[in-house]
Design a protein around this motif. Structure first.
Motif, PDB file in Angstrom:
ATOM      1  N   VAL A 233       0.843  -1.208   0.000  1.00 16.36           N
ATOM      2  CA  VAL A 233       0.000   0.000   0.000  1.00 16.36           C
ATOM      3  C   VAL A 233       0.881   1.262   0.000  1.00 16.36           C
ATOM      4  N   SER A 234       2.028   1.198   0.684  1.00 22.79           N
ATOM      5  CA  SER A 234       2.945   2.350   0.710  1.00 22.79           C
ATOM      6  C   SER A 234       3.361   2.746  -0.705  1.00 22.79           C
ATOM      7  N   MET A 235       3.642   1.729  -1.520  1.00 15.15           N
ATOM      8  CA  MET A 235       4.061   2.035  -2.892  1.00 15.15           C
ATOM      9  C   MET A 235       2.934   2.676  -3.689  1.00 15.15           C
ATOM     10  N   GLU A 236       1.732   2.188  -3.479  1.00 18.40           N
ATOM     11  CA  GLU A 236       0.581   2.767  -4.183  1.00 18.40           C
ATOM     12  C   GLU A 236       0.333   4.209  -3.706  1.00 18.40           C
ATOM     13  N   ALA A 237       0.458   4.424  -2.400  1.00 26.46           N
ATOM     14  CA  ALA A 237       0.243   5.773  -1.856  1.00 26.46           C
ATOM     15  C   ALA A 237       1.278   6.738  -2.425  1.00 26.46           C
ATOM     16  N   ALA A 238       2.523   6.284  -2.547  1.00 24.75           N
ATOM     17  CA  ALA A 238       3.580   7.148  -3.069  1.00 24.75           C
ATOM     18  C   ALA A 238       3.321   7.487  -4.530  1.00 24.75           C
ATOM     19  N   LEU A 239       2.892   6.488  -5.300  1.00 25.61           N
ATOM     20  CA  LEU A 239       2.599   6.748  -6.719  1.00 25.61           C
ATOM     21  C   LEU A 239       1.485   7.782  -6.846  1.00 25.61           C
ATOM     22  N   LYS A 240       0.438   7.598  -6.037  1.00 29.67           N
ATOM     23  CA  LYS A 240      -0.692   8.534  -6.096  1.00 29.67           C
ATOM     24  C   LYS A 240      -0.222   9.954  -5.804  1.00 29.67           C
ATOM     25  N   LEU A 241       0.588  10.097  -4.752  1.00 29.90           N
ATOM     26  CA  LEU A 241       1.044  11.429  -4.361  1.00 29.90           C
ATOM     27  C   LEU A 241       1.925  12.052  -5.445  1.00 29.90           C
ATOM     28  N   LYS A 242       2.879  11.270  -5.961  1.00 25.78           N
ATOM     29  CA  LYS A 242       3.768  11.787  -7.023  1.00 25.78           C
ATOM     30  C   LYS A 242       2.969  12.270  -8.211  1.00 25.78           C
ATOM     31  N   GLU A 243       2.064  11.400  -8.630  1.00 24.93           N
ATOM     32  CA  GLU A 243       1.345  11.602  -9.876  1.00 24.93           C
ATOM     33  C   GLU A 243       0.538  12.899  -9.902  1.00 24.93           C
ATOM     34  N   ILE A 244      -0.100  13.237  -8.791  1.00 21.45           N
ATOM     35  CA  ILE A 244      -0.988  14.404  -8.854  1.00 21.45           C
ATOM     36  C   ILE A 244      -0.509  15.614  -8.058  1.00 21.45           C
ATOM     37  N   SER A 245       0.457  15.429  -7.125  1.00 20.08           N
ATOM     38  CA  SER A 245       0.914  16.608  -6.363  1.00 20.08           C
ATOM     39  C   SER A 245       2.336  17.002  -6.758  1.00 20.08           C
ATOM     40  N   TYR A 246       2.997  16.137  -7.520  1.00 15.99           N
ATOM     41  CA  TYR A 246       4.393  16.341  -7.967  1.00 15.99           C
ATOM     42  C   TYR A 246       5.370  16.396  -6.795  1.00 15.99           C
ATOM     43  N   ILE A 247       4.942  15.906  -5.655  1.00 15.61           N
ATOM     44  CA  ILE A 247       5.873  15.757  -4.519  1.00 15.61           C
ATOM     45  C   ILE A 247       6.641  14.457  -4.764  1.00 15.61           C
ATOM     46  N   GLN A 248       7.955  14.532  -4.668  1.00 16.20           N
ATOM     47  CA  GLN A 248       8.717  13.298  -4.860  1.00 16.20           C
ATOM     48  C   GLN A 248       8.455  12.365  -3.681  1.00 16.20           C
ATOM     49  N   ALA A 249       7.963  11.179  -3.972  1.00 18.58           N
ATOM     50  CA  ALA A 249       7.566  10.283  -2.886  1.00 18.58           C
ATOM     51  C   ALA A 249       8.052   8.870  -3.162  1.00 18.58           C
ATOM     52  N   GLU A 250       8.345   8.157  -2.080  1.00 18.63           N
ATOM     53  CA  GLU A 250       8.771   6.768  -2.228  1.00 18.63           C
ATOM     54  C   GLU A 250       8.039   5.907  -1.226  1.00 18.63           C
ATOM     55  N   ASN A 320      -7.640  -9.573   8.087  1.00 19.82           N
ATOM     56  CA  ASN A 320      -6.214  -9.214   7.984  1.00 19.82           C
ATOM     57  C   ASN A 320      -5.606  -9.344   6.584  1.00 19.82           C
ATOM     58  N   LEU A 321      -6.266 -10.093   5.683  1.00 15.08           N
ATOM     59  CA  LEU A 321      -5.729 -10.168   4.310  1.00 15.08           C
ATOM     60  C   LEU A 321      -6.229  -9.017   3.451  1.00 15.08           C
ATOM     61  N   LEU A 322      -7.228  -8.306   3.962  1.00 14.93           N
ATOM     62  CA  LEU A 322      -7.914  -7.317   3.120  1.00 14.93           C
ATOM     63  C   LEU A 322      -7.670  -5.873   3.552  1.00 14.93           C
ATOM     64  N   THR A 323      -6.723  -5.663   4.459  1.00 14.17           N
ATOM     65  CA  THR A 323      -6.479  -4.304   4.975  1.00 14.17           C
ATOM     66  C   THR A 323      -6.174  -3.270   3.887  1.00 14.17           C
ATOM     67  N   PRO A 324      -5.481  -3.649   2.780  1.00 17.93           N
ATOM     68  CA  PRO A 324      -5.197  -2.618   1.766  1.00 17.93           C
ATOM     69  C   PRO A 324      -6.462  -1.956   1.212  1.00 17.93           C
ATOM     70  N   LEU A 325      -7.568  -2.711   1.184  1.00 16.10           N
ATOM     71  CA  LEU A 325      -8.811  -2.143   0.653  1.00 16.10           C
ATOM     72  C   LEU A 325      -9.259  -0.928   1.453  1.00 16.10           C
ATOM     73  N   VAL A 326      -8.950  -0.901   2.725  1.00 14.43           N
ATOM     74  CA  VAL A 326      -9.368   0.252   3.527  1.00 14.43           C
ATOM     75  C   VAL A 326      -8.224   1.235   3.793  1.00 14.43           C
ATOM     76  N   SER A 327      -7.010   0.723   3.977  1.00 16.96           N
ATOM     77  CA  SER A 327      -5.923   1.660   4.321  1.00 16.96           C
ATOM     78  C   SER A 327      -5.582   2.566   3.138  1.00 16.96           C
ATOM     79  N   VAL A 328      -5.862   2.108   1.920  1.00 17.06           N
ATOM     80  CA  VAL A 328      -5.529   2.944   0.765  1.00 17.06           C
ATOM     81  C   VAL A 328      -6.437   4.175   0.671  1.00 17.06           C
ATOM     82  N   VAL A 329      -7.635   4.098   1.226  1.00 21.55           N
ATOM     83  CA  VAL A 329      -8.615   5.185   1.025  1.00 21.55           C
ATOM     84  C   VAL A 329      -8.122   6.528   1.602  1.00 21.55           C
ATOM     85  N   PRO A 330      -7.694   6.575   2.876  1.00 21.85           N
ATOM     86  CA  PRO A 330      -7.185   7.864   3.371  1.00 21.85           C
ATOM     87  C   PRO A 330      -5.942   8.319   2.608  1.00 21.85           C
TER      88      PRO A 330
END
Ligand code: M6R
Length: 359
Positions: A233-250, A320-330
């Motif tokens: 989920v961290s990688m997905e969150a970083a991609l989202k942030l980079k893509e639309i805010s242009y903040i360099q994120a990892e 516990n296998l499905l946490t990404p479905l909710v943690s990605v939303v915020p």
């Protein structure tokens, strides 16, 4: 149409609970039985290895799918970037089966791999949002995301619906193979919980917008850390942030920061820690402390079971296998507000197209 919404991205984030509810009725009967074509299920159940192929957010969904499929089916899964696999096919198992994850069904990098798979006469399944799309037509089988059109360049509901569809598929395969875990999960129930936890996060927009302002307001870079599914989920969150805010994120595996990247942490560097797994929570908290003591501003998103006082966002418990479905939303919302607060074009970030039809 985006109706009253200022942006498609916000509308599409908000639609996720309803997509989750739609998928329950698309993929399960009233009695909780799978509606997935038996041919797909038995074909996959007889495979000795599943290869998931995708790009960007779809690849990130694949990383989550790997864990879910391996747990529920006992079949090993490899996840590949289409743009790499197209030029370097890995050593394949005796009975490989390919899953193509693609919202649009038109991504050239992914198609290039499917063409090779077809040349080798190997079986494939495209999981897509677009009926009749190229990758759907050219694969052996198709499953649909039923997410409704996704217009914003930044993918949101496609990510969560891809993970959900892979979960229904994994359970059907697991049941066919008699796997205990697959038998024990009441998916309709778990997915209904997911939908309502998503709803509760979506109702925290004001809080999340404030967090975006205080943590990401002026920064040029940001880190997202987590372990296991939280790392995915961290990688997905970083991609989202980079893509639309242009903040360099990892997005980083929390334990890996200290092997080099921690050198980038300065006074005020935002580090967003995602902590949903009780087996690894204390270790990731330790890593958050390490960066905090070097000046980082740590924002913690946790699940209620492992929450500590002071965590900025706490999610209600889900399977516990499905946490990404909710943690990605915020995290989607955080990226949305970061872009908005910088006055950027949320739905159409620079240099990007919704569907990438060149290799
Ligand atoms: O249509 P696809 O799922 O094949 O697209 C794959 C990527 O191009 C896509 O997910 C891209 O990374 C998004 N813009 C990310 O938000």
């Amino acid at each position: 149409e985006k109706g009253l919404y200022p942006h498609y991205m916000l509308k599409e984030i908000d639609e996720q609970p309803s997509v989750m509810r739609t998928l329950i009725s698309e993929y399960l009967t009233e009695d909780g039985l799978s509606t997935i074509d038996k041919k797909i299920v038995s074909h996959m159940a007889s495979s000795d290895r599943i290869y998931i192929v995708g790009c960007g957010t779809s690849w990130h969904a694949g990383l989550v799918g790997k864990k879910i499929i391996e747990e529920l089916t006992n079949i090993p899964v490899e996840v590949h970037l289409a743009s790499e696999m197209g030029y370097d096919m890995p050593l394949l198992s005796e009975k490989p089966f390919f899953i193509f994850l693609t919202q649009s069904g038109e991504t050239a990098d992914s198609r290039q791999v499917l063409v090779k798979v077809n040349e080798l006469n190997l079986p494939s399944l495209t999981i897509t949002n677009v009926k009749g799309s190229t990758l759907s037509r050219e694969a052996t089988y198709t499953l649909l995301l039923h997410a409704g059109p996704e217009i914003a360049v930044a993918s949101t509901k496609a990510y969560t619906s891809q993970i959900a569809v892979m979960t229904y598929l994994a359970q059907a395969i697991g049941l066919e193979k008699g796997i205990e875990l697959a038998k024990s999960i009441d998916l309709a129930h778990e997915m209904a919980i997911i939908a309502s936890v998503m709803d509760s996060m979506i109702s925290e927009k004001e809080l999340i917008s404030g967090l975006s302002e205080s943590f990401l307001g002026t920064t040029r870079n940001a880190f997202f850390i987590g372990r296991g599914l939280d790392y995915a989920v961290s990688m997905e969150a970083a991609l989202k942030l980079k893509e639309i805010s242009y903040i360099q994120a990892e997005g980083f595996a929390a334990g890996e920061l200290k092997h080099g990247t921690i050198a980038l942490i300065e006074e005020g560097t935002p580090v967003i820690a995602i902590i949903t797994d009780k087996h690894t929570a204390s270790h990731t908290r330790g890593n958050a402390k390490e960066v905090e003591s070097r000046g980082a501003n740590v924002l913690t998103i946790s699940l209620e079971d492992v929450a500590h006082d002071g965590d900025e966002l706490v999610l209600l418990p889900v399977h516990n296998l499905l946490t990404p479905l909710v943690s990605v939303v915020p995290l989607q919302l955080l990226a949305y507000y970061a872009s908005l607060q910088r006055g950027l074009d949320v739905d159409k970030p620079r240099n990007l197209a919704k569907s990438v039809t060149v290799e």
